[in-house]
Design an enzyme around this catalytic site. Structure first.
Site, PDB file in Angstrom:
ATOM      1  N   LYS A  19      35.720  57.974   4.782  1.00  8.31           N
ATOM      2  CA  LYS A  19      34.534  58.702   4.297  1.00  8.31           C
ATOM      3  C   LYS A  19      34.825  60.196   4.252  1.00  8.31           C
ATOM      4  CE  LYS A  19      29.527  59.022   5.248  1.00  8.31           C
ATOM      5  NZ  LYS A  19      28.418  58.603   6.137  1.00  8.31           N
ATOM      6  N   SER A  43      24.502  56.231   3.876  1.00  9.01           N
ATOM      7  CA  SER A  43      25.232  57.241   3.135  1.00  9.01           C
ATOM      8  C   SER A  43      26.705  56.896   2.919  1.00  9.01           C
ATOM      9  CB  SER A  43      25.134  58.572   3.883  1.00  9.01           C
ATOM     10  OG  SER A  43      25.788  58.477   5.138  1.00  9.01           O
ATOM     11  N   SER A  57      23.854  54.383   8.351  1.00 12.70           N
ATOM     12  CA  SER A  57      24.746  54.601   7.203  1.00 12.70           C
ATOM     13  C   SER A  57      26.008  53.756   7.151  1.00 12.70           C
ATOM     14  CB  SER A  57      25.146  56.068   7.124  1.00 12.70           C
ATOM     15  OG  SER A  57      24.101  56.784   6.534  1.00 12.70           O
TER      16      SER A  57
HETATM   17  N1  GLN Z   1      19.710  56.807   5.646  1.00  8.29           N
HETATM   18  C1  GLN Z   1      19.572  57.582   6.841  1.00  8.29           C
HETATM   19  C2  GLN Z   1      19.286  59.013   6.484  1.00  8.29           C
HETATM   20  O1  GLN Z   1      19.137  59.297   5.350  1.00  8.29           O
HETATM   21  C3  GLN Z   1      20.782  57.454   7.678  1.00  8.29           C
HETATM   22  C4  GLN Z   1      21.878  58.339   7.278  1.00  8.29           C
HETATM   23  C5  GLN Z   1      23.094  58.162   8.125  1.00  8.29           C
HETATM   24  O2  GLN Z   1      23.161  57.232   8.937  1.00  8.29           O
HETATM   25  N2  GLN Z   1      24.040  59.067   7.985  1.00  8.29           N
HETATM   26  O3  GLN Z   1      19.196  59.848   7.323  1.00  8.29           O
END
Ligand code: GLN
Length: 470
Positions: free
Chosen positions: A78, A153, A177
């Protein structure tokens, strides 16, 4: 070479048996990326030459009988983990040209094993989102249905593995995420115990929630990556000492029934119930449990997380890192650089975070949220102390959605309803594929989330493998 659903376990066997070399395997992935990633857009950058060099070095180790579990295995990373000398952008315009000056702890660990790093994967900007639509470089697509999101994400890391463009990958999970994109693309996704894998060299989003973890086609593959990347690190003050799992075999599974009714698709729930039945048939006791404060997790997360985001992103000011737009004075440099560098969702969260931390509101919002967070954490700890070995939920309330379907930010936040409690409590969790449901003639995967006590990843692997066999 057939790359379809190739696992670390199988690639390891074939490499060690001399059926193919790491260079051949790496070339096969590079070719797959060249032909198919224009459609999927899992990668922001592919390091062809370097990957081949790493593969050649790995082949020497394998020949010399010095192979470790990840030697010669092509992986995707990532784009928020630092690799010395490489651009690391967190999918933001702010860091478009920013090069890392050191290796993240996890990267050091992968390099030490002789893994092959194929490239950096797309994500929501600074890891904020659930679809990769917040990337400054355009979204990734779900390889199972290109009209749908891969989740986020860490959507690029999920799409890379689900699209057979890497054997496995690393992602980060602040509120879901890793688990949510794993669920939406039919993969296994592991979020380890907070502090078990060092955050050194991970671009911070919400520091008290962030955790590096892995994607793979199997539970066994996520375990290989966990074992390779964990360990105590003096550079991360929240890093916990290395631990051995207790080895106690899990028997009792808790189901927070009343929490599950929150806006879940009936057919997703049905898949979940089927898996519960098959776990019961395997000898697990299934017990209904109450976690009265856990339904507040989403509200608490969307106060604490933006507060930490607003603080962590303060360093991106047009002076110290990344994009810098000139101005008449320092205020103007800050303002113009941040306006040009950050996308809308990032700005929204910085504003919310600044608000909940501001002198007039910090007690009403931030401090109160911290208290509820403690209560949520205690609820998990108490449930586990009362004889429950693991808690299970569906990973997400519905399968992969179409691009643009959740343009209302609050609808997008609701994706995280089952995943964020885990980050607030700091416990480990895994999402395992749990059958499919049909949408518009396409079978889409759903995920089964297993949550274990702190430092009990072994429970996740044990039950996870039973779910795989279900
Ligand atoms: N979808 C969640 C957010 O928008 C989690 C994001 C993440 O785990 N980095 O914060």
């Amino acid at each position: 070479m057939d790359l379809s659903k190739l696992t670390i376990t199988e690639a390891r066997r074939a490499l060690d048996a001399g059926e193919y070399t790491s260079l051949e395997l790496t070339n096969a992935y590079l070719e797959a990326i060249r032909t198919r990633d224009a459609d999927i857009h899992a990668y922001l950058e592919v390091w062809e030459d370097n990957a081949r060099e790493e593969a050649r070095a790995a082949d020497l180790l394998i020949k010399a009988g010095k192979a470790q579990p990840l030697t010669g295995i092509p992986l995707a990373i990532k784009d928020n983990m630092l690799i010395k000398g490489r651009i690391v952008s967190a999918a933001s315009k702010m860091l478009e040209h920013y090069r890392a000056s050191y290796d993240a702890f996890v990267i050091e660990k992968l390099k030490a094993q002789g893994a092959v790093l194929l490239g950096r994967t797309n994500m929501d900007e600074f890891a904020m989102g659930s679809s990769t639509e917040n990337s400054a470089y355009g979204p990734s697509k779900n390889p199972l249905d290109l009209s749908r999101v891969p989740g986020g994400s860490s959507g690029g890391s999920a799409a890379a593995v689900a699209g057979n463009l890497a054997v496995a990958s690393l992602g980060s999970d602040t509120g879901g995420s890793i688990r949510q994109p794993a669920s939406l693309t039919g993969l296994v996704g592991l979020k380890p115990t907070y502090g078990s894998v060092s955050r050194y060299g991970l671009i911070a989003m919400g520091s008290s929630l962030d955790q590096i973890g892995s994607f793979g086609h199997t539970v066994a593959d996520t375990k290989v990556l966990f074992d390779a990347t964990r360990g105590h690190d003096l550079h991360d003050s929240t890093s916990i000492a290395d631990y051995e799992p207790s080895g106690k075999v899990p028997k009792v599974i808790g189901v927070p029934r009343s929490f599950l009714s929150q806006g879940i698709d009936p057919d997703v729930l049905e898949q979940f119930e089927k898996t519960l039945e098959s776990l019961h048939a395997r000898g697990y006791e299934i017990r209904d449990i109450e976690l009265p404060n856990v339904p507040y997790s989403l509200a608490v997360y969307y106060i604490i997380m933006p507060a930490e985001v607003s603080t962590n992103l303060g360093r991106l000011d047009g002076i110290r890192y990344g994009l810098s737009v000139t101005g008449e004075n320092i205020q103007e440099v800050y303002g113009k650089s941040r306006a040009a560098g950050f996308g809308p969702e990032t700005r929204r969260r910085i504003l919310v975070g600044t608000f909940v931390l501001s002198a007039g509101y910090v007690d009403a919002y931030y401090r109160r949220a911290q208290k509820v967070r403690s209560a949520i954490r205690d609820e998990f700890v108490q449930a586990f102390a009362s004889g429950i070995d693991a808690i299970v939920t569906p990973t997400t309330p519905s399968p992969a959605f179409k691009f643009g379907a959740k343009s209302d930010p609050v609808a997008m936040y609701a994706e995280d309803v089952f995943s964020v409690p885990v980050n607030l409590a700091g416990v480990p969790a895994i999402s395992v594929p749990n059958g499919t449901v049909e949408r518009e003639g396409v079978r889409l995967p759903t995920g089964f989330q297993i949550i274990a006590p702190h430092m009990r990843e072994d429970v996740l692997f044990k039950i996870g493998e039973d779910v795989e066999r279900a």
